[in-house]
Design a protein around this motif. Structure first.
Motif, PDB file in Angstrom:
ATOM      1  N   VAL A   1      -9.602   5.384  -5.753  1.00 22.59           N
ATOM      2  CA  VAL A   1      -9.829   6.574  -4.934  1.00 22.59           C
ATOM      3  C   VAL A   1     -10.730   6.171  -3.778  1.00 22.59           C
ATOM      4  O   VAL A   1     -11.700   5.423  -3.971  1.00 22.59           O
ATOM      5  N   GLY A   2     -10.420   6.678  -2.582  1.00 18.70           N
ATOM      6  CA  GLY A   2     -11.201   6.301  -1.413  1.00 18.70           C
ATOM      7  C   GLY A   2     -11.731   7.493  -0.651  1.00 18.70           C
ATOM      8  O   GLY A   2     -11.400   8.648  -0.950  1.00 18.70           O
ATOM      9  N   ALA A   3     -12.551   7.202   0.344  1.00 21.65           N
ATOM     10  CA  ALA A   3     -13.057   8.246   1.232  1.00 21.65           C
ATOM     11  C   ALA A   3     -11.893   8.750   2.095  1.00 21.65           C
ATOM     12  O   ALA A   3     -10.877   8.078   2.210  1.00 21.65           O
ATOM     13  N   PRO A   4     -12.045   9.944   2.699  1.00 25.79           N
ATOM     14  CA  PRO A   4     -10.955  10.494   3.505  1.00 25.79           C
ATOM     15  C   PRO A   4     -10.440   9.505   4.555  1.00 25.79           C
ATOM     16  O   PRO A   4     -11.233   8.795   5.182  1.00 25.79           O
ATOM     17  N   TRP A   5      -9.121   9.466   4.685  1.00 23.39           N
ATOM     18  CA  TRP A   5      -8.395   8.671   5.699  1.00 23.39           C
ATOM     19  C   TRP A   5      -8.433   7.173   5.439  1.00 23.39           C
ATOM     20  O   TRP A   5      -8.025   6.383   6.275  1.00 23.39           O
ATOM     21  N   ARG A   6      -8.927   6.745   4.261  1.00 23.88           N
ATOM     22  CA  ARG A   6      -9.036   5.305   3.969  1.00 23.88           C
ATOM     23  C   ARG A   6      -7.836   4.769   3.195  1.00 23.88           C
ATOM     24  O   ARG A   6      -7.982   3.867   2.362  1.00 23.88           O
ATOM     25  N   GLU A   7      -6.659   5.306   3.460  1.00 25.02           N
ATOM     26  CA  GLU A   7      -5.462   4.825   2.753  1.00 25.02           C
ATOM     27  C   GLU A   7      -5.266   3.318   2.945  1.00 25.02           C
ATOM     28  O   GLU A   7      -4.882   2.603   2.019  1.00 25.02           O
ATOM     29  N   LEU A   8      -5.496   2.856   4.176  1.00 21.84           N
ATOM     30  CA  LEU A   8      -5.286   1.430   4.450  1.00 21.84           C
ATOM     31  C   LEU A   8      -6.183   0.570   3.550  1.00 21.84           C
ATOM     32  O   LEU A   8      -5.728  -0.418   2.956  1.00 21.84           O
ATOM     33  N   GLY A   9      -7.436   0.972   3.414  1.00 20.99           N
ATOM     34  CA  GLY A   9      -8.346   0.236   2.542  1.00 20.99           C
ATOM     35  C   GLY A   9      -7.899   0.265   1.086  1.00 20.99           C
ATOM     36  O   GLY A   9      -7.972  -0.745   0.377  1.00 20.99           O
ATOM     37  N   MET A  10      -7.422   1.450   0.634  1.00 19.47           N
ATOM     38  CA  MET A  10      -6.943   1.559  -0.751  1.00 19.47           C
ATOM     39  C   MET A  10      -5.748   0.642  -0.980  1.00 19.47           C
ATOM     40  O   MET A  10      -5.623  -0.009  -2.015  1.00 19.47           O
ATOM     41  N   LEU A  11      -4.853   0.596   0.018  1.00 15.68           N
ATOM     42  CA  LEU A  11      -3.653  -0.232  -0.126  1.00 15.68           C
ATOM     43  C   LEU A  11      -3.998  -1.720  -0.067  1.00 15.68           C
ATOM     44  O   LEU A  11      -3.380  -2.537  -0.753  1.00 15.68           O
ATOM     45  N   ARG A  12      -5.007  -2.069   0.752  1.00 14.28           N
ATOM     46  CA  ARG A  12      -5.435  -3.485   0.780  1.00 14.28           C
ATOM     47  C   ARG A  12      -6.062  -3.888  -0.550  1.00 14.28           C
ATOM     48  O   ARG A  12      -5.851  -4.994  -1.041  1.00 14.28           O
TER      49      ARG A  12
END
Lengths: 562, 101
Positions: free
Chosen positions: A498-509
């Motif tokens: 789970v990440g902070a808002p808008w951090r999809e790229l970080g979650m996917l990395r």
């Protein structure tokens, strides 16, 4: 599936048991990932039509035993594939736009949950009340997929109006889990998850209101991402709970999930809740190399919330998640335990807010402008009662009742307003973690592996507990991803990030990094254990299994026809 | 918190415009009360000074210019109508047949 020198030997992907789909020697196109397909499509080594044919064949052959698809539209799919092949050829021509200008989804088969509007096609939302409804327009997600050149094969099964965690609440029969055909695939996007796990499509679209992408992804051993609330336009998607619903990808690896997310994300004038936040093009460039991918873990601060490792969780699930966290620590991540103190209030809060919003959203199904209508009584109130009493299934009625009660005079403050206040506290728990500088929270996706069909369908509270680890993330509006983390008793376990808002790229990395550090794990090579049984036409359908199971059992009420 | 009686269940079903049979009402009475029991945990939290959260992203008043834009054609909008008359939906009469009310 890991790194398999894919750049050099594209067709030597893993084969299904007993020869795999279609017995296709070294060229089983259904085993390719989107990022592999994109490369082969661009060079012309494979055509979109060939991809569509291979996937349609697998889906057509195996759907009897899985019931993952409510519609497989072969004619439309082949027409879309031919159009994609023309686009690809055009772009390759001297003076053409060049293949690099095409989206990597161009020519790639996809599946859509059957609550996504595709003009001229059905959108039942798994309900009888929308049987026969023909969508008069494309959803924004559909339009963006068309723009990218994706090939829509059909519509996938789901719990009615996305209310459920097993796909048993579909009016069109349950879906089976390809790992064990007697078990559920999770829900509500169970058809989308099973179709991807069974190699009928490399990616599919689901929706997630309390876990409906992540939980089935976990139970089917694939990747499922719920984006930040507002990341993807909901225009043209059948609504369940409008402050929680979000659309997202299901895929067999992080790179493919990122590619599909990229195609459908971004501000849309037709959905005022879609946010004007830039969509990073880096989603298309997650590292192919395992070494490069793994290096992302170095120095990342990962939070382990102690409230997510408590009673009710299967020991095998907790063990896989802890092993995954340990592996990331060994690869350079910094792990710290944190507290999300209002976690225990999540279930009650969610089961007030979501039904309240649903009872309001579903008021539109009145048999007046579209959908099932019973006008036999001649009295308008009686017509509404018949239309809605007959058209909705038992779980939907239960939630409409809960929501109507929570919003009714005299109870609004005690239930709905109270729940909205607790929602503030739940969100604040997460905010504190981001304020402390963490990159992500690591938790189980589901407290259990896939459970047997029928095990929870008569006990709503037991079913609701399936989403205890995912629904707080929706209430806080955060991005969450479930990724395969091995098996427990032969069934997939999902790790949730789970990440902070808008951090999809970080979650996917992070997800890609975890894939990289486990690329050599033996479980990565396994295909769903009972997938080979679905090639056998004598294998019973999920509906036949359900009928056998309930044979002789007492009737469960007039509203329980499947 | 509360305990739903059979009459309460029937009342809520009417508010929700759900026509439910005897067996369904009986089942729902038990199930809804079981679910409401789970809600009691919320009463243990003091939320008097906590503001409510209705949605989670910092967007407000998303407006557009007041200009006509392409929309559904009438025939497309009416294509799913249970009953249609010309360019209109046929809706159930909600006023008395004598033209009064």
């Amino acid at each position: 599936m890991g790194e398999r020198d894919e750049e050099d030997r594209p067709f030597e992907t893993t084969q299904g048991r007993d020869g795999g789909a279609g017995g296709g020697a070294l060229t089983d196109l259904t085993r390719l990932h989107v990022h592999e397909m994109a490369r082969l499509l661009r060079t012309g080594e494979v055509s979109s039509r060939a991809l569509a044919e291979a996937h349609l064949a697998a889906a057509g052959r195996q759907n009897h035993a899985l019931n993952a698809w409510l519609v497989i539209d072969r004619k439309s799919a082949l027409a879309q594939a031919d159009a994609a092949d023309r686009r690809l050829a055009e772009s390759r021509r001297p003076g053409g736009s060049g293949v690099a200008a095409l989206h990597p989804l161009c020519g790639v088969p996809v599946g859509l949950k059957d609550l996504v509007s595709v003009k001229g096609g059905q959108a039942t939302a798994g309900s009888k009340i929308l049987k026969g409804y023909v969508a008069p327009f494309d959803s924004t997600v559909t339009a963006r997929l068309r723009q990218a050149g994706a090939v829509i094969l059909g519509k996938t099964n789901m719990d009615e109006f996305a209310m459920g965690s097993s796909t048993e609440h579909s009016a069109y029969g349950p879906t089976a889990n390809p790992w064990d055909l007697t078990r559920v695939p999770g829900g509500s996007s169970g058809g989308s998850a099973a179709a991807v796990a069974a190699f009928h499509v490399p990616v599919s679209i689901g929706t997630d209101t309390g876990g409906s992408i992540r939980q089935p992804a976990s139970l089917c051993g694939i990747v499922g991402l719920k984006p930040t609330y507002g990341r993807v336009s909901r225009y043209g998607i059948v609504a369940f709970a409008s402050s929680l619903d979000q659309i997202g990808p299901l895929a067999r690896d992080a790179r493919d999930a990122a590619i599909l997310l990229h195609a459908v994300s971004g501000r849309d004038d037709r959905d005022a809740t879609s946010a004007p936040v830039p969509v990073p093009d880096e989603l298309l460039d997650l590292p192919a190399s395992d070494d490069e991918a793994a290096s992302y873990l170095k120095g990342r601060r990962l939070a382990l919330p102690r409230e997510y490792f408590v009673d009710g969780m299967e020991p095998g699930v907790a063990a896989r998640v802890r092993e995954a966290v340990a592996a990331m620590e060994a690869a350079g991540a910094i792990i710290e335990e944190v507290s999300l103190p209002h976690t225990d209030y999540g279930l009650a809060t969610y089961y007030i807010i979501a039904p309240a919003e649903a009872s309001s959203n579903l008021a539109r199904y009145d048999g007046v402008v579209y959908g099932f209508a019973d006008r036999s009584s001649g009295d308008y109130i009686a017509d509404y009662l018949c239309t809605r009493g007959t058209g909705f299934g038992p779980e939907v009625k239960r939630r409409i009742m809960l929501g109507t009660y929570a919003l009714s005079a005299g109870y609004y403050d005690a239930y709905y307003l109270k729940a909205q206040k607790v929602r503030t506290l739940i969100k604040a728990d997460f905010d504190a973690v981001w304020a402390a500088g963490f990159d992500a929270i690591c938790a189980p996706t589901s407290p259990t592996v896939a459970f047997p069909m029928g095990a929870r369908v008569e006990d709503p509270v037991a079913m609701y507990l399936s989403d205890a680890c995912t629904l707080p993330v929706n209430m806080a509006g955060l991005p969450g991803i479930s990724i395969p983390a091995g098996l427990s008793d032969g069934l997939p376990v999902g790790l949730q990030l789970v990440g902070a808002p808008w951090r999809e790229l970080g979650m996917l990395r992070l997800a890609r990094a975890y894939e990289a550090i486990t690329a050599r794990a033996t479980w990565r090579d396994l295909e769903p254990a009972e997938l080979h049984l679905t090639d056998d036409p004598t294998t019973p359908s999920p509906l036949e299994r359900q009928a056998r199971r309930t044979q002789g059992a007492p009737a469960t009420g007039s509203g329980d026809q499947p | 918190m509360a305990n739903l009686s059979r009459a309460d269940v029937e009342h809520v079903a009417h508010l929700a415009r759900l026509g439910l049979g005897e067996a369904e009402l009986a089942r729902l009475e038990g199930q809804l009360n079981h679910i409401l029991d789970q809600y009691t945990i919320l009463t243990t939290l003091d939320t008097e000074h906590i503001p409510p959260t209705a949605q989670t992203i910092a967007l407000a008043n998303i407006l557009r210019d007041d200009v006509v834009q392409p929309s559904l054609a009438v025939d497309d909008a009416l294509a799913n109508a249970p009953e249609r008359s010309g360019d209109h939906f046929v809706v159930p009469a909600i006023l008395g047949g004598d033209g009064g009310a």
